[in-house]
Design a protein around this motif. Structure first.
Motif, PDB file in Angstrom:
ATOM      1  N   ALA A   1     -47.902  34.121  19.786  1.00  0.00           N
ATOM      2  CA  ALA A   1     -48.133  34.120  18.341  1.00  0.00           C
ATOM      3  C   ALA A   1     -49.137  33.011  18.010  1.00  0.00           C
ATOM      4  N   ASN A   2     -49.930  33.220  16.985  1.00  0.00           N
ATOM      5  CA  ASN A   2     -50.957  32.280  16.516  1.00  0.00           C
ATOM      6  C   ASN A   2     -52.091  32.069  17.513  1.00  0.00           C
ATOM      7  N   HIS A   3     -52.326  33.035  18.382  1.00  0.00           N
ATOM      8  CA  HIS A   3     -53.434  32.947  19.332  1.00  0.00           C
ATOM      9  C   HIS A   3     -54.756  33.069  18.574  1.00  0.00           C
TER      10      HIS A   3
ATOM     11  N   ALA B   1     -52.824  28.160  20.982  1.00  0.00           N
ATOM     12  CA  ALA B   1     -51.798  28.684  20.077  1.00  0.00           C
ATOM     13  C   ALA B   1     -50.959  27.534  19.533  1.00  0.00           C
TER      14      ALA B   1
ATOM     15  N   LYS C   1     -42.744  35.474  16.466  1.00  0.00           N
ATOM     16  CA  LYS C   1     -43.087  36.680  17.220  1.00  0.00           C
ATOM     17  C   LYS C   1     -44.537  37.098  17.004  1.00  0.00           C
ATOM     18  N   LEU C   2     -45.055  37.721  18.029  1.00  0.00           N
ATOM     19  CA  LEU C   2     -46.362  38.355  18.000  1.00  0.00           C
ATOM     20  C   LEU C   2     -46.104  39.835  17.743  1.00  0.00           C
TER      21      LEU C   2
ATOM     22  N   ASN D   1     -53.800  37.310  12.362  1.00  0.00           N
ATOM     23  CA  ASN D   1     -52.534  37.359  11.622  1.00  0.00           C
ATOM     24  C   ASN D   1     -51.338  37.651  12.528  1.00  0.00           C
ATOM     25  N   ASN D   2     -51.343  37.092  13.743  1.00  0.00           N
ATOM     26  CA  ASN D   2     -50.242  37.265  14.699  1.00  0.00           C
ATOM     27  C   ASN D   2     -50.059  38.696  15.158  1.00  0.00           C
ATOM     28  N   THR D   3     -51.116  39.468  15.226  1.00  0.00           N
ATOM     29  CA  THR D   3     -51.001  40.831  15.746  1.00  0.00           C
ATOM     30  C   THR D   3     -51.933  41.000  16.937  1.00  0.00           C
TER      31      THR D   3
ATOM     32  N   ALA E   1     -45.404  29.033  16.112  1.00  0.00           N
ATOM     33  CA  ALA E   1     -45.410  30.306  15.395  1.00  0.00           C
ATOM     34  C   ALA E   1     -44.678  30.187  14.074  1.00  0.00           C
TER      35      ALA E   1
END
Length: 169
Positions: free
Chosen positions: A70-72, A28, A36-37, A109-111, A31
């Protein structure tokens, strides 16, 4: 003739492979603006989180426990019986949910979407009830019960052992 075309193709391969390596993602990264995720934790009968901004989610993946920020990197993970921990803000204790099974999908997309069969707050369980349920399931396994009852008991043992491990942490 074929050998000459093949050798020219192979000479170009290292240049193409290095371009591919540059595009791959690793761990990751920092972010975006809010850091935030976006989490959706969904059950068949209700939604516990719906695109909620969180800092981190720890998952009981079938391949081992994993943390998602986030950004995983995008991935799909099967979940085993265990604890999903949701850390909503830095420095705060996470909310812990026991899930029996399901899937987690990390999108690019960070979700993060978690589809679980069932999930309950970890505080809802008592160690004594878990020990009792585990003993009952093991009794069925060692009895001469029909195979269908033994199959159900094996699932119960897996879930009760997951609960015991979760409460021991």
């Amino acid at each position: 003739m074929f050998a000459s075309r093949l050798s020219s193709s192979l000479r170009a391969l290292p240049r193409q492979a290095s371009a591919v390596r540059m595009a791959r993602r690793g761990y990751a990264e920092a972010a975006g603006a809010d850091g935030k995720l976006q989490l959706s934790l969904v059950l068949p009968h209700q939604s516990l989180y719906s695109s909620a901004g969180v800092i981190q989610v720890n998952l009981p993946a079938a391949t081992g426990d994993m943390g998602v920020l986030a950004n995983h990197v995008a991935s799909v993970e099967a979940l085993r019986a265990g604890v999903v921990e949701v850390i909503e803000e830095n420095g705060q204790a996470g909310k812990k949910w026991f899930v029996s099974s399901g899937f987690a999908t990390v999108h690019g997309n960070n979700t993060l979407t978690i589809n679980a069969v069932e999930a309950y707050p970890l505080d809802n369980f008592s160690a004594e009830n878990i020990r009792s349920g585990l003993a009952d399931a093991n009794r069925v396994l060692s009895s001469s019960a029909p195979e269908s009852e033994k199959a159900e008991a094996r699932i119960e043992v897996e879930v009760f052992e997951g609960l015991q491990a979760a409460l021991a942490k």
